[in-house]
Design a protein around this motif. Sequence first.
Motif, PDB file in Angstrom:
ATOM      1  N   TRP A 254       0.841  -1.203   0.000  1.00 21.66           N
ATOM      2  CA  TRP A 254       0.000   0.000   0.000  1.00 21.66           C
ATOM      3  C   TRP A 254       0.877   1.255   0.000  1.00 21.66           C
TER       4      TRP A 254
ATOM      5  N   SER B 170       2.286   1.993  -3.302  1.00 22.59           N
ATOM      6  CA  SER B 170       1.321   2.584  -4.223  1.00 22.59           C
ATOM      7  C   SER B 170       1.058   4.052  -3.911  1.00 22.59           C
ATOM      8  N   HIS B 171       0.823   4.366  -2.642  1.00 16.81           N
ATOM      9  CA  HIS B 171       0.395   5.722  -2.297  1.00 16.81           C
ATOM     10  C   HIS B 171       1.547   6.675  -2.014  1.00 16.81           C
TER      11      HIS B 171
ATOM     12  N   ARG C 270       4.836   6.629  -4.771  1.00 13.19           N
ATOM     13  CA  ARG C 270       4.509   7.233  -6.055  1.00 13.19           C
ATOM     14  C   ARG C 270       4.337   8.752  -5.976  1.00 13.19           C
TER      15      ARG C 270
END
Lengths: 128, 343
Positions: B278, B281-282, B285
């Motif tokens: 997670w 991804s958050h 990025r």
Amino acid sequence: MNIKTLVIDDDEISVMLTDLMIRDSPLASEIITFSDGVYAIEYLKNKYNVDTQYVIILDINMPLMNGWEFLERIKSFVSTKNTYVFMLSSSSDEADIKKSSKFRLVEGYFMKPLQKEHLKQIAAIVKS
Amino acid sequence: MGIMKGIERRYNILVVEDNPGDYLLIEDYLEEANIVRRLHWAEDFNTAKQFLTSSNNNIDIILLDLSLPDKEGEPLLKEMDLLSQNQPIIILTGYPDADFAAKSLTLGASDYLLKDVLNSTVLHKSIVYNIERNRILVNLRESEERYSDLFHFSPLPMWVFDRQTLKFLDVNDAAIAHYGYSYDEFLNMDITQIRPSADVKILEAGLETLKQPHSNLFHGETTHIKKNGQHIEVEVRSNSFQYKGKPAEIILVNDVTERNSHVDAIEKQNEVLREIAWTQSHVVRAPLARLLGLVNVLRDGKISEDQKDDFYGHIQKSAQELDEIIKGVIFKSQQIEINKKKG
């Protein structure tokens, strides 16, 4: 019709970059930036007008009010006829993409940074 | 031709008889019955004892006169019973004594014959019947012993409980070692006492379904409590049977606490890994997207020379941020390793 573009994102650099990209496009007539969903809600509550087209570039993770909450709060008083929301997130998480597709207001999901391709897609949807 | 039709059975027979006249008579009857493979004669208890304790005597049955010069009556029978290795003993005696006849059967004798009414047919029947019956009894006893050994020497805890009273009827050594109760403590308890109180209702419902036909095999996971209060997770198998005439359940327990804790540890690791994914991804990025955007703008030449310095500053800041995040991810992954070693 008059177009207003709202950029809602807590990341200053990201806002600056988005603003730079939009500046050369048809969305540039009026760009208003907000550092959180809370401020954008305030603006729409006071200024929302059915004769204006609203393009909303919306980040997901923001400290006071995140993108999802913002969507929940505006859907009662904005119309899908003149309001187009495009999610702009650094997340490539499938769950976020899926979640956004459940909101009728949301017309697209883009991964940061905003690119020319994205702008073309926005233009195609807003015109039609 | 013998009396019996079909297969002729012949046996090794020991006759313990001090009276030579009586012995000759018995020998005659046995020859007439045609069942002797080998006949041995012992004139007193000591001779019989020597013969029986010598190796490979191969005796099938013992015919015993109850009054011998060196031992007689009840002590004689008891000693002979100890000496015999599962061979049946038929008592031969010269006087009718109904009381002792009955008692001799409880002392280990297989049968009781009176010399006064003895003949070839009676002797023949008694010998064949007692040898064959004894063979079945010995088999049965051995099979009971095998099952008892299986129960008592099982490395997994096992017990038997009464279906009506839920009392423990028997427990094996593994159960005593694992649960911490002594044998006597177990036998004074019922099975609800090793279960958390919240589970007792479930237990009763489970026993209810056991009463229905075709459901005599239960298999499931549950919680037990040891004497020291420790809760353990156990896999239980049970089967219904009759124990000393009562409807009972036999239980086999496998403690899976440790196995389950391994599963828990793996699930916790997965949780950390999901968290890392997670974050990738958050969080990872976010600066990366900024870097991409900044470089795009620079490449497109949309900005003035004055602004460029700001942009390089932003690029450096985002790159540092990215570096911090990646270090964080590595630190978290190492936490997984450490937890694994602890476990």
